[in-house]
Scaffold this motif. Structure first.
Motif, PDB file in Angstrom:
ATOM      1  N   GLN A 116      -4.495  43.260   5.487  1.00 30.53           N
ATOM      2  CA  GLN A 116      -3.954  42.434   4.428  1.00 30.53           C
ATOM      3  C   GLN A 116      -3.270  43.213   3.604  1.00 30.53           C
ATOM      4  O   GLN A 116      -2.076  42.985   2.910  1.00 30.53           O
ATOM      5  CB  GLN A 116      -4.802  41.393   4.061  1.00 30.53           C
ATOM      6  N   LEU A 119      -0.383  45.156   4.823  1.00 28.24           N
ATOM      7  CA  LEU A 119       0.708  44.176   5.263  1.00 28.24           C
ATOM      8  C   LEU A 119       1.554  43.638   4.095  1.00 28.24           C
ATOM      9  O   LEU A 119       2.731  43.308   4.182  1.00 28.24           O
ATOM     10  CB  LEU A 119      -0.118  43.097   6.006  1.00 28.24           C
ATOM     11  N   MET A 122       4.255  46.267   3.156  1.00 32.03           N
ATOM     12  CA  MET A 122       5.568  46.246   3.979  1.00 32.03           C
ATOM     13  C   MET A 122       6.659  45.362   3.843  1.00 32.03           C
ATOM     14  O   MET A 122       6.304  44.472   3.428  1.00 32.03           O
ATOM     15  CB  MET A 122       4.944  46.164   5.505  1.00 32.03           C
ATOM     16  N   THR A 123       7.727  46.002   4.477  1.00 25.74           N
ATOM     17  CA  THR A 123       9.044  45.192   4.394  1.00 25.74           C
ATOM     18  C   THR A 123       9.026  44.090   5.628  1.00 25.74           C
ATOM     19  O   THR A 123       8.123  44.580   6.311  1.00 25.74           O
ATOM     20  CB  THR A 123      10.197  46.148   4.635  1.00 25.74           C
ATOM     21  N   PRO A 124       9.766  43.182   5.620  1.00 22.98           N
ATOM     22  CA  PRO A 124       9.810  42.249   6.662  1.00 22.98           C
ATOM     23  C   PRO A 124       9.813  42.942   8.159  1.00 22.98           C
ATOM     24  O   PRO A 124       9.021  42.504   8.971  1.00 22.98           O
ATOM     25  CB  PRO A 124      10.906  41.329   6.337  1.00 22.98           C
ATOM     26  N   GLN A 126       9.092  46.109   8.886  1.00 25.99           N
ATOM     27  CA  GLN A 126       7.988  46.830   9.181  1.00 25.99           C
ATOM     28  C   GLN A 126       6.760  45.738   9.363  1.00 25.99           C
ATOM     29  O   GLN A 126       6.131  46.267  10.297  1.00 25.99           O
ATOM     30  CB  GLN A 126       7.341  47.673   7.783  1.00 25.99           C
ATOM     31  N   ARG A 127       6.902  44.647   8.790  1.00 23.75           N
ATOM     32  CA  ARG A 127       5.575  43.775   9.197  1.00 23.75           C
ATOM     33  C   ARG A 127       5.765  43.174  10.570  1.00 23.75           C
ATOM     34  O   ARG A 127       4.547  43.150  11.330  1.00 23.75           O
ATOM     35  CB  ARG A 127       5.695  42.623   8.153  1.00 23.75           C
ATOM     36  N   TYR A 130       4.580  46.092  12.808  1.00 23.50           N
ATOM     37  CA  TYR A 130       3.110  46.180  12.533  1.00 23.50           C
ATOM     38  C   TYR A 130       2.618  45.081  13.580  1.00 23.50           C
ATOM     39  O   TYR A 130       1.566  45.127  14.603  1.00 23.50           O
ATOM     40  CB  TYR A 130       2.725  46.071  11.273  1.00 23.50           C
ATOM     41  N   LEU A 131       2.946  43.704  13.507  1.00 24.65           N
ATOM     42  CA  LEU A 131       2.468  42.757  14.327  1.00 24.65           C
ATOM     43  C   LEU A 131       2.616  42.634  15.774  1.00 24.65           C
ATOM     44  O   LEU A 131       1.699  42.586  16.588  1.00 24.65           O
ATOM     45  CB  LEU A 131       2.952  41.287  13.578  1.00 24.65           C
TER      46      LEU A 131
END
Length: 171
Positions: A116, A119, A122-124, A126-127, A130-131
């Motif tokens: 978290q 997360l 992170m930028t949107p 990158q998020r 990552y997900l």
């Protein structure tokens, strides 16, 4: 001359009246504050009851599930299990200790932890990446199947547990 009599207990009778008046005043003050709290509690419980009634009208009454018919489909077992987790039947059907053929182990869901704190930084874009990477990792682990620990891993975990508990040996 008349002699002045002293009170029997050594306290002037006027002090008893002052004490009684003070006690009565404090009691009335406490009663006023306590009555206000009771009214607030009653108002709050009425408000909650109204919210429940409104919710019941909006969504309908709670539906209860009846799973009694499922009992016929389940294999009968006494609830006892052997060391391997297999059911041990104590019934009189002559099948004690035999594992039924329809008993299978289902794969446990694989849960991948999300950091978290990382997360949040992170930028949107990158998020999202990552997900997606975590989802791919979860699918890869699901495809591998259940993880069965080796005997060496089990022995190591048991030894570590014994050391943490202060025991000299594994029971």
């Amino acid at each position: 001359m008349a002699r002045k009599s002293t009170p029997f207990l050594g306290i002037d009778p006027k002090m008893y009246r002052h004490f009684a008046a003070l006690t009565l005043g404090i009691s009335c003050t406490v009663a006023l504050f306590a009555d206000g709290e009771a009214q607030q509690a009653m108002a709050q419980s009425q408000k909650q009851a109204e919210l429940k009634r409104a919710e019941r009208q909006k969504f309908g009454s709670t539906k209860l599930a009846d799973h009694r018919s499922d009992e016929a489909r389940r294999p009968r077992s006494s609830g006892y299990r052997d060391g391997n987790g297999a059911p041990m039947d104590a019934g009189g059907d002559g099948a004690g200790g035999i594992i039924p053929a329809n008993l299978s182990v289902s794969a446990a869901p694989v849960i991948v932890e999300i950091d978290q704190a990382a997360l949040a930084r992170m930028t949107p874009q990158q998020r999202i990446a990552y997900l997606k990477m975590l989802e791919a990792e979860r699918r890869k682990r699901m495809a591998q199947g259940p993880v069965m620990p080796t005997q060496a891993q089990i022995d190591s975990l048991a030894a570590d547990s014994a050391m943490r508990s202060g025991s000299e040996s594994i029971d």
